[in-house]
Design a protein around this motif. Structure first.
Motif, PDB file in Angstrom:
ATOM      1  N   TYR A   1      58.644  47.606 111.516  1.00 47.30           N
ATOM      2  CA  TYR A   1      59.320  48.383 112.494  1.00 47.30           C
ATOM      3  C   TYR A   1      59.168  49.739 112.228  1.00 47.30           C
ATOM      4  CZ  TYR A   1      59.749  44.068 114.915  1.00 47.30           C
ATOM      5  OH  TYR A   1      59.346  42.761 115.507  1.00 47.30           O
ATOM      6  N   ALA A   2      58.751  50.663 113.002  1.00 45.92           N
ATOM      7  CA  ALA A   2      58.826  51.994 112.852  1.00 45.92           C
ATOM      8  C   ALA A   2      59.308  52.855 114.352  1.00 45.92           C
ATOM      9  CB  ALA A   2      57.415  52.525 112.456  1.00 45.92           C
ATOM     10  N   PHE A   3      59.858  53.965 114.032  1.00 51.54           N
ATOM     11  CA  PHE A   3      60.022  54.833 115.167  1.00 51.54           C
ATOM     12  C   PHE A   3      60.249  56.245 114.429  1.00 51.54           C
ATOM     13  CE2 PHE A   3      64.758  55.932 114.385  1.00 51.54           C
ATOM     14  CZ  PHE A   3      64.901  55.244 113.273  1.00 51.54           C
ATOM     15  N   ILE A   4      60.243  57.131 115.694  1.00 46.46           N
ATOM     16  CA  ILE A   4      60.245  58.438 115.299  1.00 46.46           C
ATOM     17  C   ILE A   4      61.730  58.919 115.703  1.00 46.46           C
ATOM     18  CG2 ILE A   4      59.389  60.767 115.656  1.00 46.46           C
ATOM     19  CD1 ILE A   4      56.930  59.332 115.152  1.00 46.46           C
ATOM     20  N   ASP A   5      62.403  59.362 114.685  1.00 50.70           N
ATOM     21  CA  ASP A   5      63.885  60.002 115.064  1.00 50.70           C
ATOM     22  C   ASP A   5      63.765  61.405 115.466  1.00 50.70           C
ATOM     23  OD1 ASP A   5      66.925  59.359 114.503  1.00 50.70           O
ATOM     24  OD2 ASP A   5      66.323  61.298 113.818  1.00 50.70           O
ATOM     25  N   ARG A   6      64.413  61.927 116.316  1.00 49.92           N
ATOM     26  CA  ARG A   6      64.338  63.193 116.760  1.00 49.92           C
ATOM     27  C   ARG A   6      64.853  64.180 115.770  1.00 49.92           C
ATOM     28  NH1 ARG A   6      68.073  63.533 121.759  1.00 49.92           N
ATOM     29  NH2 ARG A   6      67.700  65.534 121.667  1.00 49.92           N
ATOM     30  N   VAL A   7      65.711  63.750 114.826  1.00 45.67           N
ATOM     31  CA  VAL A   7      65.699  64.709 113.548  1.00 45.67           C
ATOM     32  C   VAL A   7      65.039  64.276 112.470  1.00 45.67           C
ATOM     33  CG1 VAL A   7      67.368  65.421 112.290  1.00 45.67           C
ATOM     34  CG2 VAL A   7      67.861  65.782 114.578  1.00 45.67           C
ATOM     35  N   GLN A   8      65.156  63.018 111.865  1.00 40.34           N
ATOM     36  CA  GLN A   8      64.771  62.488 110.715  1.00 40.34           C
ATOM     37  C   GLN A   8      63.255  62.228 110.617  1.00 40.34           C
ATOM     38  OE1 GLN A   8      66.946  62.689 108.185  1.00 40.34           O
ATOM     39  NE2 GLN A   8      68.530  63.143 109.617  1.00 40.34           N
TER      40      GLN A   8
ATOM     41  N   PRO B   1      65.908  52.783 123.286  1.00 42.60           N
ATOM     42  CA  PRO B   1      66.702  53.899 123.309  1.00 42.60           C
ATOM     43  C   PRO B   1      65.840  55.010 122.421  1.00 42.60           C
ATOM     44  CG  PRO B   1      68.353  52.593 122.137  1.00 42.60           C
ATOM     45  CD  PRO B   1      66.960  51.783 122.414  1.00 42.60           C
ATOM     46  N   ARG B   2      66.331  56.369 122.776  1.00 39.15           N
ATOM     47  CA  ARG B   2      65.679  57.200 121.948  1.00 39.15           C
ATOM     48  C   ARG B   2      66.871  57.296 120.770  1.00 39.15           C
ATOM     49  NH1 ARG B   2      64.030  59.974 126.674  1.00 39.15           N
ATOM     50  NH2 ARG B   2      66.350  60.265 127.046  1.00 39.15           N
ATOM     51  N   TYR B   3      66.493  57.799 119.386  1.00 39.16           N
ATOM     52  CA  TYR B   3      67.449  58.034 118.436  1.00 39.16           C
ATOM     53  C   TYR B   3      67.371  59.285 117.793  1.00 39.16           C
ATOM     54  CZ  TYR B   3      67.984  52.833 118.370  1.00 39.16           C
ATOM     55  OH  TYR B   3      68.065  51.618 118.836  1.00 39.16           O
ATOM     56  N   LEU B   4      68.649  59.830 117.509  1.00 37.26           N
ATOM     57  CA  LEU B   4      68.735  61.147 116.766  1.00 37.26           C
ATOM     58  C   LEU B   4      69.909  60.829 115.720  1.00 37.26           C
ATOM     59  CD1 LEU B   4      69.344  64.542 118.466  1.00 37.26           C
ATOM     60  CD2 LEU B   4      70.215  63.917 116.342  1.00 37.26           C
ATOM     61  N   HIS B   5      69.426  60.804 114.434  1.00 36.95           N
ATOM     62  CA  HIS B   5      70.441  60.620 113.372  1.00 36.95           C
ATOM     63  C   HIS B   5      70.794  62.058 112.817  1.00 36.95           C
ATOM     64  CE1 HIS B   5      69.054  56.374 114.065  1.00 36.95           C
ATOM     65  NE2 HIS B   5      70.192  56.019 113.279  1.00 36.95           N
ATOM     66  N   VAL B   6      72.129  62.459 112.881  1.00 37.90           N
ATOM     67  CA  VAL B   6      72.479  63.574 112.251  1.00 37.90           C
ATOM     68  C   VAL B   6      72.806  63.611 110.920  1.00 37.90           C
ATOM     69  CG1 VAL B   6      73.626  64.110 114.638  1.00 37.90           C
ATOM     70  CG2 VAL B   6      75.012  63.113 112.941  1.00 37.90           C
ATOM     71  N   PRO B   7      72.633  64.725 110.305  1.00 40.27           N
ATOM     72  CA  PRO B   7      72.740  64.415 108.807  1.00 40.27           C
ATOM     73  C   PRO B   7      74.277  63.841 108.213  1.00 40.27           C
ATOM     74  CG  PRO B   7      72.675  66.840 109.499  1.00 40.27           C
ATOM     75  CD  PRO B   7      72.363  65.967 110.544  1.00 40.27           C
ATOM     76  N   LEU B   8      74.199  63.291 107.295  1.00 39.74           N
ATOM     77  CA  LEU B   8      75.531  62.950 106.458  1.00 39.74           C
ATOM     78  C   LEU B   8      75.698  63.985 105.428  1.00 39.74           C
ATOM     79  CD1 LEU B   8      74.864  59.272 105.130  1.00 39.74           C
ATOM     80  CD2 LEU B   8      75.972  60.174 107.311  1.00 39.74           C
ATOM     81  N   ILE B   9      77.076  64.209 105.532  1.00 43.70           N
ATOM     82  CA  ILE B   9      77.739  65.111 104.331  1.00 43.70           C
ATOM     83  C   ILE B   9      77.562  64.716 103.015  1.00 43.70           C
ATOM     84  CG2 ILE B   9      79.555  66.935 104.092  1.00 43.70           C
ATOM     85  CD1 ILE B   9      79.807  66.662 107.282  1.00 43.70           C
ATOM     86  N   ILE B  10      76.786  65.266 102.203  1.00 45.44           N
ATOM     87  CA  ILE B  10      76.774  64.743 100.880  1.00 45.44           C
ATOM     88  C   ILE B  10      77.744  65.660  99.917  1.00 45.44           C
ATOM     89  CG2 ILE B  10      75.469  64.209  98.841  1.00 45.44           C
ATOM     90  CD1 ILE B  10      74.533  62.948 101.362  1.00 45.44           C
ATOM     91  N   GLN B  11      78.744  64.972  99.426  1.00 48.12           N
ATOM     92  CA  GLN B  11      79.725  65.565  98.216  1.00 48.12           C
ATOM     93  C   GLN B  11      79.149  65.974  97.173  1.00 48.12           C
ATOM     94  OE1 GLN B  11      83.016  65.393  99.765  1.00 48.12           O
ATOM     95  NE2 GLN B  11      83.639  63.312  99.462  1.00 48.12           N
TER      96      GLN B  11
END
Ligand code: GLU
Ligand code: ZN
Length: 295
Positions: free
Chosen positions: A141-148, A214-224
């Protein structure tokens, strides 16, 4: 505001207070919706009472209010949606798409989290002390994320038949989130990148249900600095109400938005209004370190 078909949502789990990472996700989904005149919903993902922190639901909503967020309609709760989830599970059990699994945690040790299909054809009775799993196809399964960007996952090889109702009777997030987003007419899902690799499972369930993706946008995680994600595993204190404007400005900067420093002296509502007027999702970075988030 122009008429818009956009419906976005923020869907916190009340296992703890909102932390800075969840604020970033809330800001992104809110601005992405409001910038196009869309609706924005808040949904409480209270599927797992044993993992819920007492008082967290109220605290989360209060923080959102103090931080200037305004949502449309009532806050829906997954705890009151059991009948809808169960109806779909029964349908899938009857059609053979879903089946009962009696494997213990111990039996599944060493499988790397990929279910080997042990109970697939065992025909276990589905009444009683069993988990319910859904069969997955041997497909990618594949999709295009708006950020990733593009994300692909082979459900058979990388996930396996996954749980939709746990042995203790709790409904699984994968099922609830798909049914609720469809039920609420959500067109755009904006959330943390920790859920990126859950998305193919959700695309598959949408396909089974005949629901539009739906459309997807995954915002960055904050890496410690130690490489850990800033998230639920850390018991974070509540976001301080008196720091709302500066923390909103930090959230905007973490999302790549060029928020002027002077905004820290404005009201939270004014900071969000600046965010709506200047929102550019194309500036959101794919990943983020704590250093970046301190900007
Ligand atoms: N309830 C999930 C969380 O707090 C978010 C689910 C989603 O946005 O799909 O991590
Ligand atoms: Zn099993």
């Amino acid at each position: 505001m122009p008429e818009s078909r956009y419906i976005g949502r923020f869907a916190p789990t009340p296992s703890g207070y909102l932390h800075f990472g969840s604020l970033v996700a809330a800001v992104a989904s809110y601005l992405d919706a409001r910038a196009v005149g869309g609706r924005w919903l808040v949904r409480m993902e209270d599927l797992a009472p044993p993992r819920e922190m007492p008082g967290a639901q109220d605290a989360i909503l209060q923080t959102l209010e103090r931080y200037g967020f305004e949502w449309d309609g009532p806050v829906e709760r997954q705890s009151s949606r059991g009948e809808a989830y169960e109806a779909v599970i029964q349908q899938w059990l009857l059609s053979g798409l879903a089946y009962a699994c009696t494997c213990s945690r111990k039996q599944l040790e060493g499988t790397g989290g990929i279910y080997p299909g042990t109970c697939r054809n065992a025909q276990h009775d589905w009444h009683g002390d069993v988990a319910i799993r859904i069969r997955v196809p041997e497909l990618e399964y594949a999709f295009i994320d708006r950020v990733q960007g593009e994300f692909r996952q082979h459900l058979g090889r990388e996930v396996g038949d996954f749980i939709i109702r746990r042995r203790d009777g709790l409904f699984a997030y994968q099922l609830a989130v798909v049914l609720d987003d469809a039920w609420q007419g959500v067109t755009d899902i904006v959330r943390g990148a920790d859920l990126l690799d859950n998305t193919p499972r959700q695309l598959y369930l949408q396909e089974l249900l005949g629901i539009a993706h739906p459309r997807y946008l995954h915002v960055p995680l904050i890496i410690q600095p130690d490489g850990h994600k800033l998230g639920k595993s850390y018991r974070s204190p509540p976001l301080p109400a008196e720091q709302a404007a500066p923390l909103l400005v930090r959230a905007l900067r973490a999302l790549g938005q060029a928020a002027p420093q002077a905004l820290v002296h404005c009201t939270p509502r004014e900071v969000l209004d600046w965010g709506i007027a200047h929102w550019d999702a194309g500036r959101i970075p794919r990943s983020l370190t704590l250093e970046d988030a301190r900007l």
